[in-house]
Design an enzyme around this catalytic site. Sequence first.
Site, PDB file in Angstrom:
ATOM      1  N   ASP A 156       6.290   3.519  -7.191  1.00 39.47           N
ATOM      2  CA  ASP A 156       6.838   3.658  -8.541  1.00 39.47           C
ATOM      3  C   ASP A 156       5.996   4.664  -9.338  1.00 39.47           C
ATOM      4  O   ASP A 156       6.342   5.025 -10.465  1.00 39.47           O
ATOM      5  CB  ASP A 156       6.953   2.303  -9.254  1.00 39.47           C
ATOM      6  CG  ASP A 156       5.633   1.561  -9.347  1.00 39.47           C
ATOM      7  OD1 ASP A 156       4.613   2.087  -8.848  1.00 39.47           O
ATOM      8  OD2 ASP A 156       5.617   0.456  -9.909  1.00 39.47           O
ATOM      9  N   SER A 157       4.952   5.183  -8.680  1.00 40.16           N
ATOM     10  CA  SER A 157       4.218   6.321  -9.262  1.00 40.16           C
ATOM     11  C   SER A 157       5.127   7.539  -9.360  1.00 40.16           C
ATOM     12  O   SER A 157       4.734   8.551  -9.951  1.00 40.16           O
ATOM     13  CB  SER A 157       2.968   6.648  -8.422  1.00 40.16           C
ATOM     14  OG  SER A 157       3.315   6.825  -7.057  1.00 40.16           O
ATOM     15  N   ASP A 172       8.493   0.661  -3.205  1.00 40.62           N
ATOM     16  CA  ASP A 172       7.961  -0.179  -4.283  1.00 40.62           C
ATOM     17  C   ASP A 172       9.101  -0.898  -4.995  1.00 40.62           C
ATOM     18  O   ASP A 172      10.158  -0.302  -5.237  1.00 40.62           O
ATOM     19  CB  ASP A 172       7.257   0.712  -5.318  1.00 40.62           C
ATOM     20  CG  ASP A 172       5.768   0.479  -5.378  1.00 40.62           C
ATOM     21  OD1 ASP A 172       5.309  -0.598  -4.927  1.00 40.62           O
ATOM     22  OD2 ASP A 172       5.060   1.372  -5.868  1.00 40.62           O
ATOM     23  N   LYS A 213       7.069  -3.106  -1.279  1.00 43.11           N
ATOM     24  CA  LYS A 213       5.752  -3.454  -1.827  1.00 43.11           C
ATOM     25  C   LYS A 213       5.952  -4.036  -3.212  1.00 43.11           C
ATOM     26  O   LYS A 213       6.813  -3.581  -3.970  1.00 43.11           O
ATOM     27  CB  LYS A 213       4.850  -2.216  -1.906  1.00 43.11           C
ATOM     28  CG  LYS A 213       3.471  -2.516  -2.512  1.00 43.11           C
ATOM     29  CD  LYS A 213       2.509  -1.371  -2.352  1.00 43.11           C
ATOM     30  CE  LYS A 213       2.644  -0.266  -3.355  1.00 43.11           C
ATOM     31  NZ  LYS A 213       2.537  -0.658  -4.774  1.00 43.11           N
ATOM     32  N   GLU A 219       3.632  -6.052  -6.615  1.00 44.78           N
ATOM     33  CA  GLU A 219       2.305  -6.274  -7.182  1.00 44.78           C
ATOM     34  C   GLU A 219       2.089  -7.758  -7.492  1.00 44.78           C
ATOM     35  O   GLU A 219       3.024  -8.448  -7.912  1.00 44.78           O
ATOM     36  CB  GLU A 219       2.132  -5.437  -8.463  1.00 44.78           C
ATOM     37  CG  GLU A 219       2.250  -3.944  -8.199  1.00 44.78           C
ATOM     38  CD  GLU A 219       1.988  -3.075  -9.432  1.00 44.78           C
ATOM     39  OE1 GLU A 219       1.660  -3.637 -10.511  1.00 44.78           O
ATOM     40  OE2 GLU A 219       2.106  -1.849  -9.312  1.00 44.78           O
ATOM     41  N   GLU A 231      -6.286  -1.713  -4.984  1.00 43.97           N
ATOM     42  CA  GLU A 231      -6.462  -0.533  -5.842  1.00 43.97           C
ATOM     43  C   GLU A 231      -7.601  -0.765  -6.831  1.00 43.97           C
ATOM     44  O   GLU A 231      -7.638  -1.787  -7.534  1.00 43.97           O
ATOM     45  CB  GLU A 231      -5.144  -0.247  -6.608  1.00 43.97           C
ATOM     46  CG  GLU A 231      -5.261   0.973  -7.514  1.00 43.97           C
ATOM     47  CD  GLU A 231      -3.921   1.502  -8.021  1.00 43.97           C
ATOM     48  OE1 GLU A 231      -2.864   0.993  -7.603  1.00 43.97           O
ATOM     49  OE2 GLU A 231      -3.948   2.431  -8.846  1.00 43.97           O
TER      50      GLU A 231
HETATM   51  O1  KIV Z   1       3.094   3.605  -6.729  1.00 42.00           O
HETATM   52  C1  KIV Z   1       2.112   3.989  -6.089  1.00 42.00           C
HETATM   53  O2  KIV Z   1       1.879   5.180  -5.839  1.00 42.00           O
HETATM   54  C2  KIV Z   1       1.182   2.974  -5.604  1.00 42.00           C
HETATM   55  C3  KIV Z   1      -0.091   3.470  -4.993  1.00 42.00           C
HETATM   56  C4  KIV Z   1      -1.058   3.762  -6.074  1.00 42.00           C
HETATM   57  C5  KIV Z   1      -0.634   2.526  -3.994  1.00 42.00           C
HETATM   58  O3  KIV Z   1       1.420   1.826  -5.735  1.00 42.00           O
END
Ligand code: KIV
Length: 285
Positions: free
Chosen positions: A64-65, A103, A133, A135, A202
């Site tokens: 989600d970055s 994500d 993924k 959190e 992280e």
């Molecule tokens: O969204 C992302 O890029 C991440 C990484 C920082 C692991 O979760």
Amino acid sequence: MTDQPTGATSGQPEQGVPVPKRVRVHHLVQDKERGEQITMLTAYDAVTARIFDEAGIDMLLVGDSIGNTMLGLPSTIPVTVEEMLPAVRAVASAAHRAMVVADLPFGSYEASPQQAFATAVRMLKEGGAHAVKLEGGERVAEHVRLLTGAGIPVVGHLGFTPQSENILGGKRVQGRGNEAAERLVADAVALQEAGACAVVLEMVPTPAAARATEILRIPTIGIGAGPECDGQVLVWTDMAGMGSWSPRFAKQFGEVGAALYTASRKFAEEVRERRFPGPEHSFAE
Ligand code: KIV
């Protein structure tokens, strides 16, 4: 992981070149047991996914970055499932060997295991991801249990979790001090017991990440978590030198931003000076 990439350059496996074996969840645990480091990079489109896949990166994270790196958003928080899905589809279409991890964006899974399941199913069915993924630790263990029970591999994410930056008080190292480190390890164990196949750590102090790595059967993948993890992940734009700023933990392995700048300057110069296109780029009839 040591499997060699095939080196296909077209986006499709080349004729006669064997299609590489897909990285699967059991390979991750095998790598940990053998002491082989797992490599993960973010990817948000087919162009970069193809390059990273050919380079032999084991896992491609459609993070989600994408919010901060590609969409011009101030953080990951506004990112939606609808924004994630085209990126997941693009990366999955280009990755022949890497495991593609999608994500689950903020607000798309926290409310209940059922909400997490519904979003994860979209990432696999519509996006073509191989895993998701999310959190959090103990608080999302039931979510992870439902997903993995339904056949969806889950990667956990602990330490600094960007979706919670407002409650964490900004981008800060997490797991400092014995109590916080113990909580981090307990969260990691809860994710493992719920069926997670790996955990991203992280911005965690090296000793806390090392402790989690030692205790867990599943691999830890660090980002700003020191060298003792079972693998490392970076945001590709930080790794390749695309931006003017990157976090202290992110080593820059190339100067891709500068190379693009130079290429685009040369293009503009040659067009303005009428040196491009030349006869070799034109059709005489
Ligand atoms: O969204 C992302 O890029 C991440 C990484 C920082 C692991 O979760």
